[in-house]
Write an enzyme that holds these catalytic residues in place. Structure first.
Site, PDB file in Angstrom:
ATOM      1  N   ASP A 115      54.766  88.494 -42.333  1.00 43.66           N
ATOM      2  CA  ASP A 115      54.718  87.973 -43.748  1.00 43.66           C
ATOM      3  C   ASP A 115      55.209  88.836 -44.790  1.00 43.66           C
ATOM      4  O   ASP A 115      55.971  89.849 -44.395  1.00 43.66           O
ATOM      5  CB  ASP A 115      53.231  87.536 -44.018  1.00 43.66           C
ATOM      6  CG  ASP A 115      52.328  88.799 -44.305  1.00 43.66           C
ATOM      7  OD1 ASP A 115      52.863  89.887 -44.072  1.00 43.66           O
ATOM      8  OD2 ASP A 115      51.165  88.532 -44.703  1.00 43.66           O
ATOM      9  N   LYS A 154      55.859  82.385 -37.810  1.00 40.42           N
ATOM     10  CA  LYS A 154      54.819  83.382 -38.180  1.00 40.42           C
ATOM     11  C   LYS A 154      53.444  82.669 -37.970  1.00 40.42           C
ATOM     12  O   LYS A 154      52.673  83.576 -37.397  1.00 40.42           O
ATOM     13  CB  LYS A 154      54.928  83.660 -39.603  1.00 40.42           C
ATOM     14  CG  LYS A 154      54.110  84.407 -40.397  1.00 40.42           C
ATOM     15  CD  LYS A 154      54.272  84.710 -41.934  1.00 40.42           C
ATOM     16  CE  LYS A 154      53.743  83.408 -42.539  1.00 40.42           C
ATOM     17  NZ  LYS A 154      53.695  83.380 -43.912  1.00 40.42           N
TER      18      LYS A 154
END
Length: 222
Positions: A138, A120
């Site tokens: 997220d 991420k």
């Protein structure tokens, strides 16, 4: 969700916010890297409060490394998991100096080798610092993608892969920021503000909340 509906969703996001970006404050790829590492399980607001004091003092790998563990901790101790983040940032600074001439690498494999950097975080850096059309999934993006039907999936990797495939190419670079902002300010976890939603008629969420929601401020202006 069909392609036409998905295209209209991102058209509306673009019309409402032509140049979306992160709410983290930074001026260099390295500053963004530090800020994103700090942002794990923390709010952007708390990170910005810390980096506003940190970056004027230390804004390069060499300067942060010179602070040492005790020195860096003083700047970030109000952020969750600050001890672990302190160690990761210092180790990352050391790797940047010894392996990358002090520069932030521009490939996902190299980014993911840095302590405190996962897929991420790497995607955020590639997208925001280097302009790559990556999408960092997220909790906000995962929720919005599933709730709206844009790209449902059982885990963040599946959602990321679906978004990369299904989001039209003209929107792919900015999709990351539009979806985060939408999830943060409108399509919130416990109480989605459907009455403020730009895409409420296109969203496939069955339990839409169309009642006036005074707890939900409008998203940031473009």
């Amino acid at each position: 969700m069909n392609a036409a509906k998905r295209h209209e969703i991102f058209t509306r996001f673009r019309n409402a916010n032509l140049h979306p970006t992160t709410e983290l404050e930074y001026t260099t790829p390295f500053q963004l890297l530090v800020a994103v590492i700090l942002s794990a399980q923390a709010t952007d607001k708390s990170v910005n409060l810390a980096t506003r004091k940190l970056f004027p003092v230390a804004d390069t790998p060499e300067k942060i490394l010179a602070l040492g563990e005790a020195g860096l901790s003083q700047f970030i101790q109000r952020i969750g998991l600050f001890r672990t983040k302190t160690k990761n940032i210092l180790a990352t600074c050391q790797m940047l100096i010894t392996q990358h001439q002090g520069e932030v690498p521009r490939s996902r494999p190299e980014l993911e080798q840095l302590p405190g950097v996962g897929r991420k975080t790497a995607n955020v850096i590639l997208n925001t610092a280097f302009g790559e059309p990556t999408i960092a999934v997220d909790t906000h993006i995962f929720r919005v993608a599933n709730r709206t039907g844009i790209a449902p999936g059982k885990n963040v990797l599946i959602v990321e892969q679906k978004l990369a495939k299904l989001v039209p190419s003209e929107f792919r670079h900015d999709a990351h920021h539009w979806l985060i902002l939408h999830g943060r300010y409108v399509c919130k976890a416990r109480k989605p503000a459907c009455n403020l939603c730009l895409i409420v008629d296109l969203c496939e969420f069955k339990d839409k909340n169309l009642a006036q929601n005074f707890d939900s401020p409008p998203p940031p202006a473009a």
